[in-house]
Design a protein around this motif. Structure first.
Motif, mmCIF file in Angstrom:
data_model
loop_
_atom_site.group_PDB
_atom_site.id
_atom_site.type_symbol
_atom_site.label_atom_id
_atom_site.label_comp_id
_atom_site.label_asym_id
_atom_site.label_seq_id
_atom_site.Cartn_x
_atom_site.Cartn_y
_atom_site.Cartn_z
ATOM 1 N N ARG A 59 0.845 -1.203 0.000
ATOM 2 C CA ARG A 59 0.000 0.000 0.000
ATOM 3 C C ARG A 59 0.873 1.243 0.000
ATOM 4 N NH1 ARG A 59 -3.160 2.525 4.959
ATOM 5 N NH2 ARG A 59 -4.039 4.345 3.901
ATOM 6 N N GLY B 268 -8.780 0.917 -2.099
ATOM 7 C CA GLY B 268 -8.454 1.845 -1.023
ATOM 8 C C GLY B 268 -7.638 3.031 -1.518
ATOM 9 N N ARG C 265 -9.885 5.417 -3.315
ATOM 10 C CA ARG C 265 -10.754 6.200 -2.433
ATOM 11 C C ARG C 265 -9.984 7.214 -1.599
ATOM 12 N NH1 ARG C 265 -13.184 1.114 -1.307
ATOM 13 N NH2 ARG C 265 -12.047 1.084 0.666
ATOM 14 N N ARG C 266 -8.841 6.773 -1.050
ATOM 15 C CA ARG C 266 -8.143 7.609 -0.065
ATOM 16 C C ARG C 266 -6.829 8.192 -0.570
ATOM 17 N NH1 ARG C 266 -9.913 3.053 2.764
ATOM 18 N NH2 ARG C 266 -7.870 2.072 2.555
#
Length: 255
Positions: free
Chosen positions: A125, A240, A243-244
Protein backbone atom coordinates in the motif's frame (compact mmCIF):
# COMPACT_ATOMS: atom_id res chain seq x y z
CA UNK A 1 24.62 -7.24 2.25
CA UNK A 2 27.90 -9.16 2.31
CA UNK A 3 31.32 -7.53 2.44
CA UNK A 4 32.07 -8.09 -1.24
CA UNK A 5 28.82 -6.44 -2.32
CA UNK A 6 29.43 -3.52 0.03
CA UNK A 7 32.92 -2.97 -1.33
CA UNK A 8 31.71 -3.22 -4.92
CA UNK A 9 28.88 -0.76 -4.29
CA UNK A 10 31.11 1.82 -2.61
CA UNK A 11 33.77 1.43 -5.32
CA UNK A 12 31.16 2.03 -8.01
CA UNK A 13 29.97 5.19 -6.24
CA UNK A 14 33.55 6.49 -6.07
CA UNK A 15 34.42 5.67 -9.67
CA UNK A 16 31.20 6.95 -11.28
CA UNK A 17 30.53 9.91 -9.01
CA UNK A 18 26.86 8.92 -9.12
CA UNK A 19 24.39 7.36 -6.72
CA UNK A 20 24.62 3.58 -6.97
CA UNK A 21 21.92 1.03 -6.25
CA UNK A 22 22.53 -2.60 -5.37
CA UNK A 23 20.07 -5.28 -6.47
CA UNK A 24 17.53 -5.11 -3.64
CA UNK A 25 15.73 -8.43 -3.18
CA UNK A 26 13.57 -10.31 -0.70
CA UNK A 27 14.96 -13.67 0.37
CA UNK A 28 13.08 -16.57 -1.27
CA UNK A 29 10.98 -18.63 1.15
CA UNK A 30 9.10 -21.59 -0.32
CA UNK A 31 7.45 -22.11 3.10
CA UNK A 32 5.81 -18.68 3.08
CA UNK A 33 2.12 -18.30 2.15
CA UNK A 34 1.59 -18.40 -1.64
CA UNK A 35 0.62 -14.71 -1.79
CA UNK A 36 3.87 -13.75 -0.05
CA UNK A 37 5.87 -15.97 -2.43
CA UNK A 38 4.28 -14.34 -5.48
CA UNK A 39 4.77 -10.88 -3.97
CA UNK A 40 8.46 -11.61 -3.40
CA UNK A 41 8.71 -12.80 -7.00
CA UNK A 42 7.04 -9.58 -8.22
CA UNK A 43 9.50 -7.63 -6.07
CA UNK A 44 12.33 -9.42 -7.88
CA UNK A 45 10.82 -8.57 -11.27
CA UNK A 46 10.71 -4.90 -10.27
CA UNK A 47 14.11 -4.66 -8.61
CA UNK A 48 16.15 -6.97 -10.84
CA UNK A 49 14.50 -7.58 -14.21
CA UNK A 50 13.08 -4.11 -14.74
CA UNK A 51 16.05 -2.35 -13.14
CA UNK A 52 18.42 -4.29 -15.40
CA UNK A 53 16.37 -3.35 -18.46
CA UNK A 54 16.17 0.29 -17.40
CA UNK A 55 19.93 0.43 -16.92
CA UNK A 56 20.58 -1.00 -20.37
CA UNK A 57 17.97 1.07 -22.21
CA UNK A 58 18.23 4.37 -20.36
CA UNK A 59 21.60 4.25 -18.60
CA UNK A 60 20.03 4.68 -15.18
CA UNK A 61 18.21 2.89 -12.38
CA UNK A 62 15.74 3.75 -9.63
CA UNK A 63 16.84 4.11 -6.02
CA UNK A 64 14.96 1.64 -3.83
CA UNK A 65 15.95 2.73 -0.32
CA UNK A 66 17.86 -0.37 0.71
CA UNK A 67 21.34 -0.90 -0.75
CA UNK A 68 22.13 2.65 -1.88
CA UNK A 69 25.50 4.41 -1.92
CA UNK A 70 25.94 8.12 -2.68
CA UNK A 71 29.17 10.08 -3.15
CA UNK A 72 29.46 12.75 -0.49
CA UNK A 73 29.15 15.62 -2.97
CA UNK A 74 25.67 14.34 -3.89
CA UNK A 75 24.72 13.28 -0.38
CA UNK A 76 25.39 16.68 1.24
CA UNK A 77 23.04 18.48 -1.15
CA UNK A 78 20.42 15.74 -1.59
CA UNK A 79 16.85 16.24 -0.42
CA UNK A 80 16.82 13.36 2.04
CA UNK A 81 13.94 14.61 4.15
CA UNK A 82 11.34 15.21 1.45
CA UNK A 83 7.62 14.74 2.01
CA UNK A 84 7.27 12.02 -0.64
CA UNK A 85 6.33 8.68 0.95
CA UNK A 86 8.67 6.98 -1.55
CA UNK A 87 11.51 9.42 -0.94
CA UNK A 88 14.12 7.02 -2.33
CA UNK A 89 12.39 6.91 -5.72
CA UNK A 90 11.92 10.69 -5.64
CA UNK A 91 15.61 11.23 -4.83
CA UNK A 92 16.68 9.12 -7.80
CA UNK A 93 14.35 11.03 -10.12
CA UNK A 94 15.66 14.35 -8.77
CA UNK A 95 19.25 13.27 -9.43
CA UNK A 96 18.24 12.26 -12.96
CA UNK A 97 16.90 15.77 -13.63
CA UNK A 98 20.33 17.06 -12.53
CA UNK A 99 21.88 14.76 -15.17
CA UNK A 100 23.55 12.52 -12.59
CA UNK A 101 21.08 9.59 -12.63
CA UNK A 102 21.64 6.60 -10.34
CA UNK A 103 23.22 3.44 -11.74
CA UNK A 104 22.53 -0.21 -10.98
CA UNK A 105 25.42 -2.26 -9.62
CA UNK A 106 24.45 -5.83 -10.52
CA UNK A 107 27.50 -7.25 -8.76
CA UNK A 108 26.12 -6.06 -5.40
CA UNK A 109 23.03 -7.63 -3.81
CA UNK A 110 21.21 -6.83 -0.59
CA UNK A 111 18.73 -9.32 0.87
CA UNK A 112 15.81 -8.66 3.23
CA UNK A 113 13.30 -11.02 4.81
CA UNK A 114 9.78 -10.91 3.42
CA UNK A 115 7.01 -9.56 5.63
CA UNK A 116 4.04 -11.61 6.78
CA UNK A 117 0.99 -11.84 4.51
CA UNK A 118 -0.73 -8.95 6.30
CA UNK A 119 2.51 -6.98 6.46
CA UNK A 120 3.08 -7.50 2.75
CA UNK A 121 -0.20 -5.76 1.95
CA UNK A 122 0.74 -2.85 4.21
CA UNK A 123 4.12 -2.53 2.50
CA UNK A 124 2.56 -2.64 -0.95
CA UNK A 125 0.00 0.00 0.00
CA UNK A 126 2.79 2.41 0.89
CA UNK A 127 5.12 1.60 -1.98
CA UNK A 128 2.59 1.19 -4.77
CA UNK A 129 0.52 4.18 -3.66
CA UNK A 130 3.60 6.37 -3.53
CA UNK A 131 4.92 4.98 -6.80
CA UNK A 132 1.66 5.63 -8.66
CA UNK A 133 1.30 9.15 -7.24
CA UNK A 134 4.91 9.97 -8.16
CA UNK A 135 4.46 8.50 -11.62
CA UNK A 136 1.38 10.62 -12.33
CA UNK A 137 3.22 13.78 -11.26
CA UNK A 138 6.53 13.01 -12.92
CA UNK A 139 5.98 11.16 -16.20
CA UNK A 140 4.30 13.93 -18.27
CA UNK A 141 6.93 16.58 -17.55
CA UNK A 142 9.77 14.07 -17.90
CA UNK A 143 8.55 13.08 -21.36
CA UNK A 144 8.12 16.75 -22.33
CA UNK A 145 11.61 17.65 -21.11
CA UNK A 146 13.19 14.64 -22.79
CA UNK A 147 11.46 15.36 -26.10
CA UNK A 148 12.65 18.98 -25.96
CA UNK A 149 16.22 17.77 -25.38
CA UNK A 150 15.99 14.98 -27.93
CA UNK A 151 16.84 12.61 -25.09
CA UNK A 152 15.73 9.13 -26.13
CA UNK A 153 17.06 7.60 -22.92
CA UNK A 154 15.01 10.05 -20.88
CA UNK A 155 11.90 9.06 -22.82
CA UNK A 156 12.64 5.38 -22.18
CA UNK A 157 13.03 6.09 -18.45
CA UNK A 158 9.72 7.97 -18.36
CA UNK A 159 7.92 5.14 -20.14
CA UNK A 160 9.36 2.68 -17.62
CA UNK A 161 8.06 4.83 -14.76
CA UNK A 162 4.61 4.86 -16.36
CA UNK A 163 4.33 1.04 -16.14
CA UNK A 164 2.20 0.17 -13.06
CA UNK A 165 3.02 -2.63 -10.60
CA UNK A 166 2.48 -6.17 -11.86
CA UNK A 167 -0.91 -6.89 -10.27
CA UNK A 168 -2.37 -3.55 -11.33
CA UNK A 169 -1.01 -4.03 -14.86
CA UNK A 170 -2.81 -7.38 -15.07
CA UNK A 171 -6.03 -5.82 -13.75
CA UNK A 172 -5.91 -2.93 -16.22
CA UNK A 173 -5.22 -5.23 -19.14
CA UNK A 174 -8.10 -7.50 -18.10
CA UNK A 175 -10.46 -4.54 -17.76
CA UNK A 176 -9.43 -3.21 -21.17
CA UNK A 177 -10.05 -6.66 -22.65
CA UNK A 178 -13.55 -6.76 -21.15
CA UNK A 179 -14.32 -3.32 -22.60
CA UNK A 180 -12.93 -4.38 -25.97
CA UNK A 181 -15.04 -7.52 -25.94
CA UNK A 182 -18.15 -5.52 -25.02
CA UNK A 183 -17.44 -3.13 -27.90
CA UNK A 184 -17.15 -6.01 -30.36
CA UNK A 185 -20.40 -7.50 -29.04
CA UNK A 186 -22.07 -4.13 -29.61
CA UNK A 187 -20.89 -4.06 -33.21
CA UNK A 188 -17.65 -2.09 -32.84
CA UNK A 189 -14.22 -2.78 -34.32
CA UNK A 190 -12.33 -5.83 -33.16
CA UNK A 191 -8.82 -4.36 -33.28
CA UNK A 192 -8.82 -2.89 -29.72
CA UNK A 193 -9.66 -6.33 -28.34
CA UNK A 194 -6.97 -7.95 -30.51
CA UNK A 195 -4.40 -5.43 -29.25
CA UNK A 196 -5.26 -6.27 -25.65
CA UNK A 197 -5.05 -10.00 -26.34
CA UNK A 198 -1.61 -9.59 -27.94
CA UNK A 199 -0.42 -7.40 -25.05
CA UNK A 200 -1.70 -9.91 -22.52
CA UNK A 201 0.00 -12.84 -24.28
CA UNK A 202 3.29 -10.92 -24.51
CA UNK A 203 3.12 -9.96 -20.83
CA UNK A 204 2.42 -13.57 -19.82
CA UNK A 205 5.29 -14.79 -22.01
CA UNK A 206 7.76 -12.30 -20.54
CA UNK A 207 6.62 -13.15 -17.00
CA UNK A 208 7.11 -16.86 -17.66
CA UNK A 209 10.61 -16.23 -19.04
CA UNK A 210 11.46 -14.11 -15.98
CA UNK A 211 10.31 -16.96 -13.72
CA UNK A 212 12.27 -19.55 -15.69
CA UNK A 213 15.50 -17.51 -15.63
CA UNK A 214 15.41 -15.83 -12.22
CA UNK A 215 12.32 -16.83 -10.28
CA UNK A 216 12.43 -20.57 -9.70
CA UNK A 217 13.89 -20.15 -6.23
CA UNK A 218 10.96 -17.91 -5.26
CA UNK A 219 8.06 -20.13 -6.18
CA UNK A 220 7.11 -23.24 -8.09
CA UNK A 221 5.31 -23.21 -11.41
CA UNK A 222 2.18 -24.38 -9.59
CA UNK A 223 2.33 -21.41 -7.23
CA UNK A 224 2.89 -19.06 -10.18
CA UNK A 225 -0.42 -20.28 -11.60
CA UNK A 226 -2.05 -18.64 -8.57
CA UNK A 227 -1.21 -15.23 -10.02
CA UNK A 228 -4.92 -14.48 -10.70
CA UNK A 229 -5.62 -15.06 -6.98
CA UNK A 230 -2.72 -12.72 -6.14
CA UNK A 231 -4.29 -10.05 -8.34
CA UNK A 232 -7.67 -10.51 -6.62
CA UNK A 233 -5.93 -10.41 -3.23
CA UNK A 234 -4.72 -6.92 -4.06
CA UNK A 235 -8.00 -5.52 -5.39
CA UNK A 236 -8.99 -4.09 -1.96
CA UNK A 237 -5.59 -2.34 -1.84
CA UNK A 238 -6.22 -0.59 -5.17
CA UNK A 239 -9.79 0.29 -4.23
CA UNK A 240 -8.45 1.85 -1.02
CA UNK A 241 -5.88 3.85 -2.96
CA UNK A 242 -8.59 5.04 -5.35
CA UNK A 243 -10.75 6.20 -2.43
CA UNK A 244 -8.14 7.61 -0.07
CA UNK A 245 -5.08 8.20 -2.21
CA UNK A 246 -1.51 7.21 -1.35
CA UNK A 247 -0.43 7.04 2.32
CA UNK A 248 1.31 10.15 3.58
CA UNK A 249 3.25 8.54 6.42
CA UNK A 250 5.25 5.39 7.07
CA UNK A 251 3.29 2.22 7.73
CA UNK A 252 5.13 -0.18 10.02
CA UNK A 253 5.03 -3.88 9.25
CA UNK A 254 5.91 -7.05 11.08
CA UNK A 255 8.30 -9.67 9.75
Amino acid sequence: MDGESLQGLSAAARSTGRACQAVNLLAPDRNAPPMVQISSFAFMVKNLIRQRGLQRLAGRAHLTGTGMALPWRLFETANLGGDNIVEDLALGLELATQRVPPVLVEAATVWSAAASEAGTLVQRRRWEGGYLATSVRTVPRTIARSVARGDLRGIAAALDLSVPPLALLVLLNFAAGILGGAAVFAGGDAWPLLVQLVVGILALTVLTIAWALEGRSYLSGTTLLRLPLYVLWKVPLYLGLARRGAPVEWLRTGR
